[in-house]
Design a protein around this motif. Structure first.
Motif, mmCIF file in Angstrom:
data_model
loop_
_atom_site.group_PDB
_atom_site.id
_atom_site.type_symbol
_atom_site.label_atom_id
_atom_site.label_comp_id
_atom_site.label_asym_id
_atom_site.label_seq_id
_atom_site.Cartn_x
_atom_site.Cartn_y
_atom_site.Cartn_z
ATOM 1 N N VAL A 139 -43.620 -22.893 -113.136
ATOM 2 C CA VAL A 139 -43.048 -24.341 -113.718
ATOM 3 C C VAL A 139 -41.620 -24.373 -113.165
ATOM 4 O O VAL A 139 -40.793 -23.409 -113.297
ATOM 5 N N HIS A 140 -41.290 -25.462 -113.016
ATOM 6 C CA HIS A 140 -39.751 -25.636 -112.457
ATOM 7 C C HIS A 140 -39.481 -27.225 -112.667
ATOM 8 O O HIS A 140 -40.245 -27.925 -112.931
ATOM 9 N N ALA A 141 -38.152 -27.440 -112.621
ATOM 10 C CA ALA A 141 -37.635 -28.916 -112.620
ATOM 11 C C ALA A 141 -38.237 -29.630 -111.444
ATOM 12 O O ALA A 141 -38.468 -29.126 -110.309
ATOM 13 N N GLY A 142 -38.204 -31.000 -111.764
ATOM 14 C CA GLY A 142 -38.375 -31.832 -110.597
ATOM 15 C C GLY A 142 -40.005 -32.286 -110.515
ATOM 16 O O GLY A 142 -40.732 -31.965 -111.293
ATOM 17 N N HIS A 143 -40.204 -33.392 -109.719
ATOM 18 C CA HIS A 143 -41.424 -33.962 -109.411
ATOM 19 C C HIS A 143 -41.768 -33.390 -108.110
ATOM 20 O O HIS A 143 -41.109 -33.535 -107.069
ATOM 21 N N PHE A 172 -47.251 -34.664 -109.127
ATOM 22 C CA PHE A 172 -47.497 -34.158 -110.419
ATOM 23 C C PHE A 172 -45.900 -33.713 -110.959
ATOM 24 O O PHE A 172 -44.833 -33.364 -109.945
ATOM 25 N N ASP A 173 -45.798 -33.792 -112.082
ATOM 26 C CA ASP A 173 -44.602 -33.263 -112.691
ATOM 27 C C ASP A 173 -44.561 -31.609 -112.542
ATOM 28 O O ASP A 173 -45.374 -31.037 -113.293
ATOM 29 N N GLY A 196 -35.546 -33.715 -107.685
ATOM 30 C CA GLY A 196 -34.954 -33.403 -108.818
ATOM 31 C C GLY A 196 -35.175 -32.054 -108.819
ATOM 32 O O GLY A 196 -35.461 -31.238 -110.010
ATOM 33 N N ALA A 197 -35.189 -31.123 -107.566
ATOM 34 C CA ALA A 197 -35.545 -29.619 -107.624
ATOM 35 C C ALA A 197 -34.323 -28.691 -108.071
ATOM 36 O O ALA A 197 -34.713 -27.840 -108.506
#
Length: 201
Positions: A139-143, A172-173, A196-197
């Motif tokens: 699970v991490h930030a970004g798409h 996916f998100d 948005g990584a």
């Protein structure tokens, strides 16, 4: 190819530049300080899952592991073969060096330099490998958007799985728990765009 010690050293520089202690980062990741220290010294090879979790905790993109420069100095050219033939146009004729992760999985950046807020890279999965050997979901930030260019990959989520052959793609998100698996006897390759990584979730 970036080896375990180089990857670890780059991650240690990021952590230290942020003024964060080994213990605080390890605690946020749910691992021991000793385990994080072994990753930073190159004594332990992180899985894809663990590596992306670590850069997520540090709030930097995965491309950080490819850059043998100060990640807080973006004006420094991170690609050894990149040139700037026109002002503001960065060009690289050859591929970036890949970074080796757990189970033989490799990541290779596909841009001549770091992109603010985005990662574009290729991942190669040997037969029987995955982004997390222990089955843990990432699970991490970004798409994220992935495109399979060779073989077959299964993308596992907490509520099911999607299998893609060559030419298949998905988006996916990245805050949705996920894992990439190559359960075939052939090498599989995917190209990834993560937007948005470097943002905190």
């Amino acid at each position: 190819m970036a080896d375990d010690a180089q990857i670890g050293a780059r991650l240690r520089r990021v952590r230290q530049a942020q003024g964060r202690s080994l213990a605080s980062v390890a605690q946020e990741m749910g691992i021991s300080s000793s385990a994080l220290s072994q990753i930073e010294t190159g004594a332990m090879q992180p899985s894809v899952n663990r590596l992306i979790e670590l850069v997520g905790v540090l709030g930097v993109p995965v491309s950080t592991i490819f850059d043998d420069v100060d990640v807080f100095a973006p004006q420094v050219n991170p690609h050894a073969d990149a040139t700037e033939p026109l002002p503001g146009v960065l060009v690289a004729q050859g591929p970036a060096e890949p970074a080796a992760l757990g189970q033989g999985v490799t990541y290779r950046r596909l841009t001549p330099g770091a992109l603010a807020g985005a990662d574009w890279f290729e991942s190669v999965y040997p037969p029987g490998s995955s982004s997390s050997a222990d089955g843990a979901m990432l699970v991490h930030a970004g798409h994220e958007s992935g495109h399979v260019t060779r073989g077959r990959l299964t993308f596992e989520f907490d509520d099911g799985a999607v299998t893609l052959d060559v030419g298949g793609s998905l988006s996916f998100d990245a805050r949705r728990p996920h894992r990439v698996v190559n359960d075939t006897t052939e090498v599989a390759v995917a190209i990834w765009l993560t937007v948005g990584a470097g943002e905190h979730s």
